[in-house]
Write a protein that holds these residues in place. Structure first.
Motif, short mmCIF file in Angstrom:
data_model
loop_
_atom_site.label_atom_id
_atom_site.label_comp_id
_atom_site.label_asym_id
_atom_site.label_seq_id
_atom_site.Cartn_x
_atom_site.Cartn_y
_atom_site.Cartn_z
N GLY A 118 -12.83 6.42 21.15
CA GLY A 118 -12.93 7.74 21.75
C GLY A 118 -11.55 8.35 21.91
N ILE A 119 -11.52 9.65 22.20
CA ILE A 119 -10.25 10.35 22.37
C ILE A 119 -9.75 10.15 23.80
N SER A 120 -8.65 9.44 23.94
CA SER A 120 -8.05 9.23 25.26
C SER A 120 -7.48 10.55 25.77
N LYS A 121 -7.85 10.91 27.00
CA LYS A 121 -7.33 12.16 27.57
C LYS A 121 -5.85 12.02 27.95
N ASN A 122 -5.39 10.81 28.16
CA ASN A 122 -3.97 10.62 28.44
C ASN A 122 -3.10 10.95 27.24
N TYR A 123 -3.62 10.69 26.03
CA TYR A 123 -2.79 10.83 24.82
C TYR A 123 -3.33 11.84 23.83
N GLY A 124 -4.53 12.40 24.10
CA GLY A 124 -5.11 13.38 23.18
C GLY A 124 -5.37 12.79 21.82
N SER A 125 -5.60 11.49 21.75
CA SER A 125 -5.74 10.81 20.47
C SER A 125 -6.59 9.56 20.66
N ASN A 126 -7.05 9.00 19.54
CA ASN A 126 -7.80 7.75 19.58
C ASN A 126 -6.97 6.58 19.08
N TYR A 127 -5.66 6.79 19.00
CA TYR A 127 -4.82 5.65 18.65
C TYR A 127 -3.45 5.80 19.30
N ILE A 128 -2.80 4.65 19.50
CA ILE A 128 -1.44 4.57 20.03
C ILE A 128 -0.65 3.70 19.07
N LEU A 129 0.53 4.13 18.72
CA LEU A 129 1.38 3.34 17.81
C LEU A 129 2.69 3.03 18.51
N ILE A 168 0.84 -1.20 0.00
CA ILE A 168 0.00 0.00 0.00
C ILE A 168 0.87 1.26 0.00
N LYS A 169 0.59 2.17 -0.93
CA LYS A 169 1.27 3.47 -0.98
C LYS A 169 0.33 4.63 -0.67
N ALA A 170 -0.97 4.43 -0.87
CA ALA A 170 -1.96 5.46 -0.59
C ALA A 170 -3.21 4.81 -0.02
N VAL A 171 -3.88 5.51 0.89
CA VAL A 171 -5.12 5.02 1.49
C VAL A 171 -6.17 6.12 1.37
N TYR A 172 -7.33 5.75 0.85
CA TYR A 172 -8.41 6.72 0.67
C TYR A 172 -9.60 6.30 1.55
N PHE A 173 -10.08 7.25 2.37
CA PHE A 173 -11.15 6.98 3.33
C PHE A 173 -12.44 7.63 2.88
N ILE A 174 -13.51 6.85 2.85
CA ILE A 174 -14.84 7.40 2.57
C ILE A 174 -15.62 7.36 3.88
N GLY A 175 -15.81 8.55 4.46
CA GLY A 175 -16.33 8.66 5.82
C GLY A 175 -15.18 8.81 6.79
N ALA A 176 -14.28 9.74 6.46
CA ALA A 176 -12.99 9.83 7.18
C ALA A 176 -13.12 10.38 8.59
N GLY A 177 -14.20 11.13 8.89
CA GLY A 177 -14.26 11.87 10.14
C GLY A 177 -14.80 11.11 11.32
N GLY A 178 -15.21 9.87 11.13
CA GLY A 178 -15.67 9.07 12.26
C GLY A 178 -14.53 8.78 13.22
N ILE A 179 -14.87 8.56 14.48
CA ILE A 179 -13.83 8.41 15.49
C ILE A 179 -12.96 7.18 15.22
N GLY A 180 -13.57 6.08 14.75
CA GLY A 180 -12.79 4.88 14.47
C GLY A 180 -12.00 4.98 13.18
N MET A 181 -12.61 5.58 12.15
CA MET A 181 -11.93 5.74 10.87
C MET A 181 -10.71 6.64 11.02
N SER A 182 -10.85 7.69 11.81
CA SER A 182 -9.74 8.64 11.95
C SER A 182 -8.53 8.00 12.62
N ALA A 183 -8.77 7.02 13.50
CA ALA A 183 -7.65 6.31 14.14
C ALA A 183 -6.84 5.55 13.10
N ILE A 184 -7.55 4.88 12.18
CA ILE A 184 -6.86 4.15 11.11
C ILE A 184 -6.12 5.12 10.19
N ALA A 185 -6.76 6.26 9.90
CA ALA A 185 -6.11 7.27 9.05
C ALA A 185 -4.80 7.72 9.69
#
Length: 457
Positions: free
Chosen positions: A147-158, A6-23
């Protein structure tokens, strides 16, 4: 398509809380990330700032050239997007690799040890707690949260860890794409009947989910659920609850805004746990989170430190104001059982104070299916303010309004019905002791204004 291709990823419905984590996961890896969402939001604004190419019109012409190579572009979409969406139709017609968000998360559970949390309610808090415990431990983890974790200000950890914590969503049977190493199931009160049709179909979906847990892994299921679990041979099964089960709490102390307890565990008891977000319902959520983290190998000290430093999730028992004169709390609760638990937790924490609940129902179908249950739960409050229904993905249903709930509220309780446009004026005209703003819609957009008005009183 392999992830490495994969070189590019296109999201349809990008603003959802779960989709944005993947983005954000793919942005972090340095790939081209682009997409569409119906409306701008604070979350889509942050994604744009982080490098995502995002637009808000369903327009094939706005798909970037870098996302038109079908051999190296992955398209990810949310089930809420209709089949008639022109961009989705374009990618289908051109033969692109198209996956639901859940399919992509399923791929990650095959390349990592997936720690998944499923359930009608409690899954966002429990998964975020587990992710925080794991991330600050010697094990570490990746995480995709609802949801947005208040510890990390984000909905994902890498991280480089082999573990990935995932909120397993039952909507549209999305969690059937996952292959968990371990899973917590928090609750199975029927929901999404517009998808499932019947309670029996809903419970069957959870039964099937338990068959997907990998041999050698574990199922940690809340005691007393109506569902029938059927894990494959080699999966270890534990139960939990606040007061009973393989994992449970003892010596609970709730006083002066603090909550402490001991974790009773088949692995090793852990004494003197303090909740960093002291809400009574978080005792049970914390037991589920700690059970999974302890089964992975977190030490007692890591469990204690993780729970003590856990700061919560945006819109989950989210205190906006908390002093001797006023309390303002925002909570995402939008199912009758969630609402009941939220109100009971608040009343237990603030005994003797008047609790007013302002609730915006979410979805016409959910209101139609559960209006009586909503009324019973809301009647536990001292006062109820009902707003009009937030439609989300749905069109209006004749005869289905907030009045269905209003008419079934406890007859002797103070109650009011207003439109969303009247909220600010209504708050300005009233005084509140403890105000809880509930719902999964857009009422939370007003929460800062509501808080500022009450501060000035």
């Amino acid at each position: 398509m392999e992830l490495k291709d994969i070189k590019a990823v296109y999201f349809i419905g990008a603003g959802g809380i779960g989709m944005s984590a993947i983005a954000r996961f793919f942005l972090h890896k340095g790939l081209v990330v682009a997409g569409y969402d119906r409306t701008p939001s604070e979350l889509t604004g942050h994604l744009a700032e982080e490098g995502m190419l995002i637009h808000y019109d369903d327009d094939v012409e706005q798909i970037p050239a870098s996302c038109r190579d079908k051999d190296h572009t992955l398209v990810v979409y949310t089930p809420a997007v209709p089949d008639t969406h022109s961009e989705l139709c374009y990618f289908k017609a051109q033969g692109f690799e198209i996956q639901k968000r859940a399919q992509l998360l399923g791929t990650l559970t095959r390349t990592h040890k997936g720690l998944c949390v499923a359930g009608t309610h409690g899954k966002t808090t429990t998964s975020t707690m587990c992710a925080h415990i794991m991330h600050q431990s010697h094990l570490d983890c990746n995480a995709f949260l609802g949801g947005i974790s208040k510890n990390y200000g984000s909905n994902y950890i890498l991280s480089p860890s082999d573990y990935v914590v995932i909120e397993a969503d039952e909507f549209d049977r999305s969690f059937h794409w996952l292959r968990p190493w371990m899973s917590v199931i928090t609750a199975t009160d029927p929901d999404h009947l517009d998808i499932y049709g019947t309670k029996e179909a809903y419970l069957e979906s959870f039964r099937h989910y338990t068959t997907l847990i990998q041999p050698g892994g574990s199922l940690i299921i809340h005691r007393g659920l109506e569902m029938h679990a059927e894990p494959v041979e080699g999966v270890h099964v534990y139960d939990y609850s606040r007061d009973e089960g393989d994992f449970h709490a003892e010596n609970i102390v709730i006083e002066n805004g603090r909550i402490t307890f001991d974790l009773i565990s088949p692995i090793a008891d852990v004494k003197d746990i303090e909740l960093g977000q002291p809400m009574p319902i978080n005792i049970e959520n914390g037991i589920g989170a700690m059970a999974m983290a302890q089964l992975c190998g977190c030490t007692p000290d890591e469990l204690r430190e993780g729970m003590r430093t856990y700061q919560g999730v945006d819109r989950r028992f989210d205190f906006k104001l908390n002093d001797n004169r006023h309390v303002v709390l925002s909570d995402y609760a939008h199912h009758p059982m969630e609402i009941l638990q939220s109100i009971k937790s608040v009343k237990q924490l603030y005994q003797g104070r008047k609790v007013t609940v302002m609730f915006q129902p979410h979805l016409y179908t959910r209101t139609r299916d559960f209006y009586n249950d909503f009324a019973l739960s809301l009647s536990e409050a001292d006062e109820v303010v009902l707003c009009d229904i937030y439609p989300a993905r749905e069109k209006p249903i004749p005869g289905v309004t907030s009045a269905l709930i209003y008419d079934h509220l406890r007859q002797d309780m103070p109650k009011t019905m207003i439109t969303k446009d009247q909220v600010i004026d209504y708050v300005g005209s009233r005084d509140f002791d403890v105000l809880v703003v509930l719902g999964a819609g857009d009422l939370d957009n007003y929460i800062n204004q509501i808080t500022d008005i009450i501060k000035q009183k």
